[in-house]
Design a protein around this motif. Sequence first.
Motif, mmCIF file in Angstrom:
data_model
loop_
_atom_site.group_PDB
_atom_site.id
_atom_site.type_symbol
_atom_site.label_atom_id
_atom_site.label_comp_id
_atom_site.label_asym_id
_atom_site.label_seq_id
_atom_site.Cartn_x
_atom_site.Cartn_y
_atom_site.Cartn_z
ATOM 1 N N UNK A 485 -48.484 -13.198 36.232
ATOM 2 C CA UNK A 485 -49.170 -12.294 37.149
ATOM 3 C C UNK A 485 -50.674 -12.424 36.923
ATOM 4 N N UNK A 486 -51.450 -12.562 38.016
ATOM 5 C CA UNK A 486 -52.881 -12.862 37.906
ATOM 6 C C UNK A 486 -53.683 -11.932 38.816
ATOM 7 N N UNK A 487 -54.765 -11.389 38.299
ATOM 8 C CA UNK A 487 -55.696 -10.576 39.083
ATOM 9 C C UNK A 487 -57.045 -10.554 38.385
ATOM 10 N N UNK A 488 -57.952 -9.739 38.874
ATOM 11 C CA UNK A 488 -59.306 -9.730 38.304
ATOM 12 C C UNK A 488 -59.513 -8.594 37.295
ATOM 13 N N UNK A 489 -59.358 -7.347 37.720
ATOM 14 C CA UNK A 489 -59.613 -6.213 36.818
ATOM 15 C C UNK A 489 -58.418 -6.017 35.885
ATOM 16 N N UNK A 490 -58.666 -5.786 34.596
ATOM 17 C CA UNK A 490 -57.568 -5.729 33.628
ATOM 18 C C UNK A 490 -56.883 -4.374 33.555
ATOM 19 N N UNK A 491 -55.702 -4.400 32.958
ATOM 20 C CA UNK A 491 -54.981 -3.171 32.629
ATOM 21 C C UNK A 491 -55.225 -2.745 31.187
ATOM 22 N N UNK A 492 -55.603 -3.704 30.337
ATOM 23 C CA UNK A 492 -55.870 -3.409 28.925
ATOM 24 C C UNK A 492 -57.138 -4.140 28.501
ATOM 25 N N UNK A 493 -58.061 -3.406 27.899
ATOM 26 C CA UNK A 493 -59.275 -3.998 27.343
ATOM 27 C C UNK A 493 -59.860 -3.039 26.327
ATOM 28 N N UNK A 510 -49.437 -0.175 39.315
ATOM 29 C CA UNK A 510 -48.942 -1.551 39.336
ATOM 30 C C UNK A 510 -48.162 -1.940 38.083
ATOM 31 N N UNK A 511 -48.495 -1.361 36.920
ATOM 32 C CA UNK A 511 -47.829 -1.777 35.688
ATOM 33 C C UNK A 511 -46.308 -1.643 35.751
ATOM 34 N N UNK A 512 -45.748 -0.575 36.344
ATOM 35 C CA UNK A 512 -44.283 -0.497 36.416
ATOM 36 C C UNK A 512 -43.636 -1.675 37.152
ATOM 37 N N UNK A 513 -44.341 -2.233 38.155
ATOM 38 C CA UNK A 513 -43.814 -3.411 38.848
ATOM 39 C C UNK A 513 -43.633 -4.579 37.887
ATOM 40 N N UNK A 514 -44.584 -4.733 36.953
ATOM 41 C CA UNK A 514 -44.514 -5.840 36.003
ATOM 42 C C UNK A 514 -43.289 -5.711 35.116
ATOM 43 N N UNK A 515 -43.058 -4.515 34.630
ATOM 44 C CA UNK A 515 -41.918 -4.303 33.737
ATOM 45 C C UNK A 515 -40.593 -4.436 34.486
ATOM 46 N N UNK A 516 -40.507 -3.792 35.640
ATOM 47 C CA UNK A 516 -39.265 -3.827 36.411
ATOM 48 C C UNK A 516 -38.847 -5.246 36.743
ATOM 49 N N UNK A 517 -39.825 -6.104 37.052
ATOM 50 C CA UNK A 517 -39.535 -7.469 37.460
ATOM 51 C C UNK A 517 -39.699 -8.485 36.328
ATOM 52 N N UNK A 518 -39.794 -7.989 35.115
ATOM 53 C CA UNK A 518 -39.811 -8.812 33.910
ATOM 54 C C UNK A 518 -40.869 -9.923 33.960
ATOM 55 N N UNK A 519 -42.091 -9.503 34.339
ATOM 56 C CA UNK A 519 -43.227 -10.434 34.283
ATOM 57 C C UNK A 519 -43.468 -10.806 32.826
ATOM 58 N N UNK A 520 -43.615 -12.112 32.569
ATOM 59 C CA UNK A 520 -43.758 -12.581 31.196
ATOM 60 C C UNK A 520 -45.184 -12.500 30.675
ATOM 61 N N UNK A 521 -46.137 -12.871 31.523
ATOM 62 C CA UNK A 521 -47.517 -13.046 31.066
ATOM 63 C C UNK A 521 -48.457 -12.604 32.176
#
Length: 628
Positions: A485-493, A510-521
């Motif tokens: 998953x790629x974007x500009x502004x971070x979720x953690x810094x 947006x973070x729940x989408x990453x977990x639900x769909x098992x985004x790796x990186x």
Amino acid sequence: MGFAPSLRAGFLLVLLGLCAALPPPAPPEMLHESFAGKSEFRTVNRRPLESCRNPSPYLSINVSTAGPLPDEAFVNVTVGGVFRPRGSHWVAMITPSNSSVSGCPLSGVNYLETGDTAKLPLLCHYPVKAQRVKSDPSYLGCKKAACQKRDASGGCQVRTCGATLTFHVINFRTDVEFVFFAGGFQTPCLLKRSGVLRFANPAKPLNGHLSSTDSTATSMKLTWVSGDGRPQQVQYAGGRAAASVATTFTQKDMCSAPLLPSPAKDFGWHDPGYIHSAVMTGLQPSQSYDYRYGSDSVGWSDTVKFRTPPAAGLDETSFVIYGDMGKAPLDPSVEHYIQPGSIAVTKAVAKEMQTGKVDSIFHIGDISYATGFLVEWDFFLHLIRPLASQVSYMTAIGNHERDYAGSGSVYVTPDSGGECGVAYESYFPMPAAGKDKPWYSIEQGSVHFIFMSTEHSWSEKSEQYNWMERDLSSVDRSRTPWVIFIGHRPMYSSNVGIIPSVDPDFVASVEPLLLTNKVDLVFFGHVHNYERTCAVYKGKCRGMPRKDASGIDTYDNSNYTAPVHAIVGAGGFSLDGFSLIPQSWSVSRISEFGYARVHATKTSVLVQFVSSGTTEIRDQFRIVKGGR
């Protein structure tokens, strides 16, 4: 990254008006300390520009290139006939040469709004570059003296001083002029102007760069810039050809406010010429081909060799990823918004590409930092051409491409200087969902990549959110087992600054989408450093890496827990630091210019952060799994 409008609004510079233009081809690069943070070249009062009082009658300014300018040049600009050399003397390179000297409205805020707080002279038509004459070390001591008048005995009666400066110029199509000023950047007055200098071929096709059109790797899009809007073509693969479609944009397309023109509509405007794109079809994945682009009427580019990326479902892929690059001058000039690490990073990536192990380059936001000073796009495209002309150069939009009040951006900061994504989408036509919908996904080898826009609405049930949900849920893990998953502004810094780097609303949405769909990186930029997390969700580590037999941090996703996040915003902009108090989810923190090198197979993803200064691996980690 940019500054908040509340901080900018308090600044009001009364800035200046002028006339003028520029010139330049190519010796070695010069060391300089002129990056934006140290520059004084931005505090001129915006007022009618007058000639200096009682100037020397012997003043001269001459350019080493007598005829039309080539596509790239390092030209020597010599000033002479000066009675008293002063540290306040400077030379600007200005375009177009017919710029008005009648004066400009008071509009300093619309300069500062771009986030660039360095101080350069701001004239009616912004000087593309400027140099203090004292940068020639012989100037103040008058070591380059000339005798202008001799007495009867042959002795020198009138002695004057001079200096020579070197300017790097590229073909940005419009004519240029060099202007010699006294009075410093605060209170300039006009001493002498060079004649008009024009480029030999302002219609020349230049700065070709590639992008992928889909996941089959059987077609590639080539985009280039020319001063001519008639159809041109790309000739490739030993006899094939594809016609171009030309687009452009005007000042009317730029964003602005009714009472305060944006830089893009006002003093930062520069005619972009025409942006041509053509699609090369009938290609094979992971194969090399030659191409050239142009036409018989405007000329042809050199022949370039490129390689297609691997198709979706193949065993492996390798790519380079960075954000926040911009550009820097190849001469000692000061310019608008210089990114001091950009040259070193592009050189290091070029060296990386010589290994033949780079299938694609991903530049994830804050692309050129033109921020409404449109000529900077030409300099940026020139900088990346050796990279982007050989492999697919895929991009994500950032705040300095899109954001402007009233434009529909999530963030109302005016970081794009009025460009509002128009220039970005013109120069980098990605396989996006539509106009001003710059989100897309693409697959290469064993990886499904999804690129989002952090600047467009990502809230639940928004158009982009619904698209991300559909895209992530449709991934065929048997074909592409990895999702990045790629974007500009971070979720953690763990960067600390006046303006927070992380938007909690963005994370919550947006973070729940990453977990639900098992985004790796997950890769982000915006913060100008490198940082890696544990496998993290909602600020809590759900998985920590373990050292493998080679001592490399390894995350085992055979039993998935959460994504690993990496910030790779160290591509060129002045570096950010970190909080003295480490966060529990932060595993590695490095404040050096560089990029990430990534190699993915069906069962492993290896990520290495490479320092551009030393080309050393400063951090590395691996994600593995036995298959899903």
